[in-house]
Design an enzyme around this catalytic site. Structure first.
Site, PDB file in Angstrom:
ATOM      1  N   HIS A 103      11.911  24.565 -54.331  1.00 16.47           N
ATOM      2  CA  HIS A 103      10.448  24.934 -54.796  1.00 16.47           C
ATOM      3  C   HIS A 103      10.289  26.213 -55.361  1.00 16.47           C
ATOM      4  CE1 HIS A 103      10.020  20.975 -53.287  1.00 16.47           C
ATOM      5  NE2 HIS A 103       9.778  21.374 -51.995  1.00 16.47           N
TER       6      HIS A 103
ATOM      7  N   ASP B 248      21.955  -1.945 -44.755  1.00 16.09           N
ATOM      8  CA  ASP B 248      22.398  -0.662 -44.168  1.00 16.09           C
ATOM      9  C   ASP B 248      23.181   0.034 -45.301  1.00 16.09           C
ATOM     10  OD1 ASP B 248      23.676   1.426 -42.910  1.00 16.09           O
ATOM     11  OD2 ASP B 248      24.335   0.497 -41.080  1.00 16.09           O
TER      12      ASP B 248
ATOM     13  N   HIS C 291       9.170  17.977 -56.035  1.00 15.49           N
ATOM     14  CA  HIS C 291       7.856  17.658 -56.378  1.00 15.49           C
ATOM     15  C   HIS C 291       6.888  18.716 -56.757  1.00 15.49           C
ATOM     16  CE1 HIS C 291       6.950  18.930 -52.183  1.00 15.49           C
ATOM     17  NE2 HIS C 291       5.625  19.043 -52.254  1.00 15.49           N
TER      18      HIS C 291
END
Ligand code: BG6
Length: 482
Positions: A238, A89, A176
């Site tokens: 983006h 965790d 990305h």
């Protein structure tokens, strides 16, 4: 080039991103024989999974998300032998010794990559723990998933916390979109050809449109998305990155490894972000549209005022672009999945064809990023036939599918490879991220201050009519894809 082995540790190893994008991306590299020998992939998550059960999960994800004709038993087997899982965790102190035990490989030259596919408030604590355990060396790299913070102040806090442990050259901030072939091709189109550059400016360009339209809704990501909204989720990163690539000055060169002049592209993008005319106060009301698809609240399970659609008008205040509008729009549950950049040129200065008075077919370059990557140059041709000269719209087209045999790699494939090779050009630098937040923030503030409700739009449409009015007011319209 022989790369040293890599220990690729993914925090958020059972998450959507890891299973849908990262592992399939790593698999494709494996298939092409590009993963350095001795490389391991370590998924870290809170789930109590041993290696075998995690491998089952990963196999299933590969079957679901890798193209069927790419699934090869040998490559799958090789990848699986590299995969491990560690239960941890990130917010607690337990389990870290086991990670330390796994990652300590004495005497071997190993590049450690820490991929943080978790909420950005965990970035700092994770980096601190890694540092305390002595797991951060100059060869290490850390990859940060967006969103980095939710406004300028929080993104600075996150970047400070990471920067406390890693040098900027070790930090790879993923967007990305920069890994998409068609987006990289934008650089090539602009700078490996000579005919565009002389007309790529306010003298010849009427306006630019950038559209990222999605058919998906928020699905299972509601918890994250409802806090973010389309402006933070898509525009801050983006769409602004795309705008930068369209608008930037020619960099001295593209590419290069850490320590060389890889920053030329990022320097130029930063200048564009800094030249964006600030949208503040009442300007925000005029220049932006917030929308929400009508079934969003139902999908989410509660009513919400988060936007799932944004359209806005931006301007880049510099010598090249002064006065040229950049219209941006993005939304979910729209009629089409499609990302395009349209550069619309001005009308010819003089109309000389009497039979075509009133016919307007200004040139336009459409760059289709997805689907069907390619581009189209819209021209005017003579309509065949005797008699007068009638003008007719025509176009020159290039599609990747017809031009190249190779398929375009998925963005994550390319970007993960760049991380392993240490090439940061296609990643966002801290100053870029902060400049983008700096421009976005007054818009968020104005929306909040004026409690502006998103306008509803029907799923499957092109979004709210207000987005059309944004352009119609200036005598323009959004282009569909041709
Ligand atoms: C992500 C956003 O960054 O990009 C998602 O968080 C969005 O909301 C996705 O769906 C779109 O990416 P692509 O590559 O499908 O256009």
């Amino acid at each position: 080039l022989t790369l040293p082995p890599c220990d690729f540790t993914v925090f958020g190893g059972t998450g959507d991103l890891a299973l849908r994008k990262l592992l399939p991306g790593l698999y494709e590299q494996e298939r092409r024989g590009q993963l350095p020998a001795g490389t391991r992939i370590i998924g870290v998550s809170r789930s109590p999974l041993d290696d075998a059960r995690y491998r089952d999960l990963v196999s299933q994800a590969l079957f679901d998300h890798v193209a069927e004709d790419h699934l090869e038993a040998g490559a799958l087997h090789r990848l699986m032998t590299r995969v491990h899982h560690l239960t941890l965790d990130a917010g607690s102190a337990e389990g870290w010794d086991a990670l330390h035990g796994l990652l300590k490989r004495d005497g071997e030259e190993v590049v450690r990559v820490y991929y943080l596919a978790v909420a950005s408030d965990l970035f700092g604590p994770i980096c601190d723990r890694l540092d305390d355990l002595g797991l951060v060396t100059p060869q290490c790299r850390v990859v940060l998933e967006k969103p980095i913070g939710s406004d300028l102040a929080s993104s600075r806090r996150v970047n400070d916390a990471v920067g406390h442990v890693f040098e900027e050259r070790q930090v790879f901030r993923i967007d990305h979109y920069l890994g998409k072939e068609s987006v990289q091709n934008l650089l090539v189109t602009r700078f490996a050809n000579v005919f565009l550059e002389p007309i790529w400016n306010s003298r010849w360009v009427d306006h630019v449109q950038i559209t990222v339209s999605e058919t998906v809704g928020v699905g299972g990501r509601g918890e994250y998305y409802d806090k973010a909204g389309a402006l933070r989720d898509m525009v801050q990163n983006h769409l602004l990155q795309l705008l930068c690539l369209v608008a930037m000055e020619p960099p001295t060169h593209v590419g290069g490894a850490v320590g060389t002049a890889e920053d030329a592209v990022r320097d130029e993008k930063l200048k564009v972000l800094r030249a964006l005319v600030p949208l503040t106060g009442p300007d925000v009301d005029r220049a932006t549209v917030r929308g929400q698809y009508s079934s969003y609240g139902e999908e989410l399970g509660h009513p919400s005022t988060t936007e799932t659609f944004v359209a806005l008008r931006a301007e880049v205040q510099n010598w090249r672009w002064a006065g040229v509008p950049f219209y941006l729009r993005t939304g979910k549950r729209l009629g089409r999945k499609e990302s395009t950049i349209d550069v619309a040129f001005k009308e010819p200065p003089h109309a000389m064809f009497p039979d075509s008075e009133g016919v307007s077919t200004p040139n336009r370059l459409t760059i289709r990023m997805q689907p069907d990557e390619g581009m189209q140059l819209h021209l005017t041709a003579k309509h065949p036939g005797p008699g007068g000269i009638r003008l007719h719209p025509a176009s020159l087209g290039l599609t990747y599918a017809d031009t190249f045999d190779e398929r375009s790699p998925e963005p994550y494939e390319r970007l993960l490879m760049d991380v392993m090779r240490g090439i940061p050009t296609l990643f966002m630098r801290r100053d870029e991220v902060e400049a983008a937040w700096g421009w976005i923030e007054p818009v968020l503030e104005r929306w909040q201050d004026t409690a502006v409700e998103p306008v509803r739009y029907h799923p499957g449409t092109a979004g709210p009519a207000a987005a059309d009015r944004l352009l119609a007011r200036e005598g323009r319209a959004w282009h569909g894809s041709e």
